[in-house]
Design an enzyme around this catalytic site. Structure first.
Site, PDB file in Angstrom:
ATOM      1  N   SER A 189       4.054  53.711   5.939  1.00 40.12           N
ATOM      2  CA  SER A 189       2.733  53.869   6.488  1.00 40.12           C
ATOM      3  C   SER A 189       3.037  53.781   8.043  1.00 40.12           C
ATOM      4  CB  SER A 189       1.825  52.877   5.963  1.00 40.12           C
ATOM      5  OG  SER A 189       0.715  53.060   6.790  1.00 40.12           O
TER       6      SER A 189
ATOM      7  N   TYR B 122      -2.057  44.998   3.288  1.00 41.78           N
ATOM      8  CA  TYR B 122      -1.434  46.254   3.126  1.00 41.78           C
ATOM      9  C   TYR B 122      -0.467  46.465   4.288  1.00 41.78           C
ATOM     10  CZ  TYR B 122      -1.129  51.372   2.909  1.00 41.78           C
ATOM     11  OH  TYR B 122      -0.844  52.848   2.912  1.00 41.78           O
TER      12      TYR B 122
HETATM   13  P1  NAD Z   1      -2.686  57.529  -4.601  1.00 40.13           P
HETATM   14  O1  NAD Z   1      -3.423  56.390  -5.053  1.00 40.13           O
HETATM   15  O2  NAD Z   1      -2.666  58.867  -4.835  1.00 40.13           O
HETATM   16  O3  NAD Z   1      -1.119  57.297  -5.240  1.00 40.13           O
HETATM   17  C1  NAD Z   1      -0.610  55.916  -5.362  1.00 40.13           C
HETATM   18  C2  NAD Z   1       0.115  55.761  -6.893  1.00 40.13           C
HETATM   19  O4  NAD Z   1       0.616  54.627  -7.003  1.00 40.13           O
HETATM   20  C3  NAD Z   1      -0.884  56.270  -7.836  1.00 40.13           C
HETATM   21  O5  NAD Z   1      -0.263  57.399  -8.663  1.00 40.13           O
HETATM   22  C4  NAD Z   1      -0.957  55.006  -8.828  1.00 40.13           C
HETATM   23  O6  NAD Z   1      -0.954  55.341 -10.063  1.00 40.13           O
HETATM   24  C5  NAD Z   1       0.489  54.377  -8.341  1.00 40.13           C
HETATM   25  N1  NAD Z   1       0.572  53.113  -8.929  1.00 40.13           N
HETATM   26  C6  NAD Z   1      -0.508  52.043  -8.221  1.00 40.13           C
HETATM   27  N2  NAD Z   1      -0.022  50.836  -8.878  1.00 40.13           N
HETATM   28  C7  NAD Z   1       1.265  50.987  -9.510  1.00 40.13           C
HETATM   29  C8  NAD Z   1       1.873  50.504 -10.286  1.00 40.13           C
HETATM   30  N3  NAD Z   1       1.662  49.069 -10.163  1.00 40.13           N
HETATM   31  N4  NAD Z   1       3.079  50.937 -10.744  1.00 40.13           N
HETATM   32  C9  NAD Z   1       3.275  52.171 -10.720  1.00 40.13           C
HETATM   33  N5  NAD Z   1       2.482  53.106 -10.237  1.00 40.13           N
HETATM   34  C10 NAD Z   1       1.487  52.468  -9.462  1.00 40.13           C
HETATM   35  O7  NAD Z   1      -2.224  57.534  -3.023  1.00 40.13           O
HETATM   36  P2  NAD Z   1      -1.359  57.723  -1.977  1.00 40.13           P
HETATM   37  O8  NAD Z   1      -1.784  58.013  -0.497  1.00 40.13           O
HETATM   38  O9  NAD Z   1      -0.613  58.976  -2.485  1.00 40.13           O
HETATM   39  O10 NAD Z   1      -0.241  56.632  -2.022  1.00 40.13           O
HETATM   40  C11 NAD Z   1       1.169  56.891  -2.108  1.00 40.13           C
HETATM   41  C12 NAD Z   1       1.984  55.981  -1.074  1.00 40.13           C
HETATM   42  O11 NAD Z   1       1.784  56.466   0.101  1.00 40.13           O
HETATM   43  C13 NAD Z   1       1.330  54.721  -1.032  1.00 40.13           C
HETATM   44  O12 NAD Z   1       2.359  53.502  -0.904  1.00 40.13           O
HETATM   45  C14 NAD Z   1       0.621  54.531   0.198  1.00 40.13           C
HETATM   46  O13 NAD Z   1       0.533  53.155   0.936  1.00 40.13           O
HETATM   47  C15 NAD Z   1       1.346  55.533   1.057  1.00 40.13           C
HETATM   48  N6  NAD Z   1       0.396  55.793   2.305  1.00 40.13           N
HETATM   49  C16 NAD Z   1      -0.678  56.490   2.183  1.00 40.13           C
HETATM   50  C17 NAD Z   1      -1.365  57.253   2.961  1.00 40.13           C
HETATM   51  C18 NAD Z   1      -2.598  58.142   3.086  1.00 40.13           C
HETATM   52  O14 NAD Z   1      -3.258  58.212   3.969  1.00 40.13           O
HETATM   53  N7  NAD Z   1      -2.940  58.534   1.698  1.00 40.13           N
HETATM   54  C19 NAD Z   1      -0.843  56.759   4.344  1.00 40.13           C
HETATM   55  C20 NAD Z   1       0.216  55.883   4.554  1.00 40.13           C
HETATM   56  C21 NAD Z   1       0.752  55.488   3.264  1.00 40.13           C
END
Ligand code: NAD
Length: 272
Positions: free
Chosen positions: A157, A170
């Site tokens: 991130s 986080y």
């Molecule tokens: P999201 O909530 O759609 O995806 C997160 C996924 O992780 C979900 O499918 C959830 O079921 C899964 N998950 C959570 N706990 C889990 C566990 N214990 N075991 C297995 N799976 C688990 O959100 P996203 O934005 O797609 O997040 C994906 C990654 O991207 C994360 O690491 C997040 O920190 C990172 N990220 C997202 C953003 C953003 O703006 N959306 C920005 C920077 C980083």
């Protein structure tokens, strides 16, 4: 969505947390490049099966399976790898992506909130990388599909470098990923492993839906994005597919920021 051009044909990829959001887009982009994909989900089998269906709709894509597992549990991460190796023979690409937020001011943050985020976001990535590297080394080079022994793409991130008040757990988990990624590179690049991170900025997914679903929230978000656009999961999927391919062979130990310029300190635009 990018056009499939088979850059990952014959390879197999694990994407954790890929039933939604960024993980889903990465699984689809990599599947459409011809790779087999292990779609890991935590709670929604239906959503994971939809991802598998979407991959299979492209006739040039690889095969896929869905595996339920909690990435913070050692035995369950091993289960994901076992399922993938049983079905496809080996693993070539690992994208530890699963993540979550449990926000609180630091003085009010419970140890449970701290541990939950560190366990999933950081320990979960360690467990997946460890299994991936063991499998890369067991199997050895496959020059017919890739110039590298194996590829790891951490989902980090912008908060691996931007502090984030109210989200200390986080930000600490993502800062930890940066050093995990670089250390893996230093340790295993001599064996031809490539280990990099993608650091998304603000991408429209469930994790931040409470902010972007209102006009006010979207405007607030855009204030910290010089490109003035909130990202889509596919913006990350296309970069992941390229980073997994030999086109990026000489990139190792790097974080690719995919953030519309968020890390260029937009707060300083008008003299700070
Ligand atoms: P999201 O909530 O759609 O995806 C997160 C996924 O992780 C979900 O499918 C959830 O079921 C899964 N998950 C959570 N706990 C889990 C566990 N214990 N075991 C297995 N799976 C688990 O959100 P996203 O934005 O797609 O997040 C994906 C990654 O991207 C994360 O690491 C997040 O920190 C990172 N990220 C997202 C953003 C953003 O703006 N959306 C920005 C920077 C980083």
């Amino acid at each position: 969505m990018q056009k499939p051009n088979q850059r990952l044909k014959g390879q197999t990829c694990i994407v954790t947390g890929s039933s939604s959001g960024i993980g889903k887009a990465v699984a689809i982009a990599i599947g459409k490049e011809g790779a087999n994909v292990i779609i890991n989900y935590h709670s929604s089998k239906e959503e994971a099966e939809e991802v598998a269906h979407e991959i299979s709709e492209c006739k040039l894509s690889g095969d896929s399976i869905v595996v339920k597992a909690d990435v913070s549990k050692e035995d369950e991460v091993k289960k994901i790898f076992k399922a993938g190796i049983n079905k496809f023979g080996t693993i070539d690409i690992c994208v530890p992506n699963a993540g979550m937020q449990q926000d609180a001011a630091l003085h009010e943050m419970t140890l449970d909130q701290w541990n939950a985020v560190i366990n999933i976001n950081l320990t979960g990535q360690f467990l997946a990388c460890r299994e991936a590297i063991k499998e890369f080394m067991r199997r050895g080079m496959r020059p017919e599909v890739s110039k590298s022994l194996g590829k790891i793409i951490h989902m980090s991130s912008v908060h691996e470098i931007i502090p984030w008040a109210g989200h200390a757990n986080y930000a600490a988990s993502k800062g930890g990923i940066e050093m995990l990624m670089k250390t893996i590179c230093q340790e295993y690049a001599p064996k031809k492993v490539r280990c990099n991170s993608i650091a998304p900025g603000a991408i429209k997914t469930d994790i931040n839906k409470d902010v972007w679903e209102t006009k006010e929230g979207r405007e607030q978000m855009k204030k910290v994005i010089p490109y003035n656009k909130i990202g889509e999961p596919e913006d990350i999927g296309s970069v992941a597919a390229w980073l997994a391919s030999d086109e990026s062979e000489y990139i190792n130990g790097a974080t690719i920021f995919v953030d519309g310029g968020m890390t260029c300190y937009p707060g300083f635009t008008n003299n700070g």
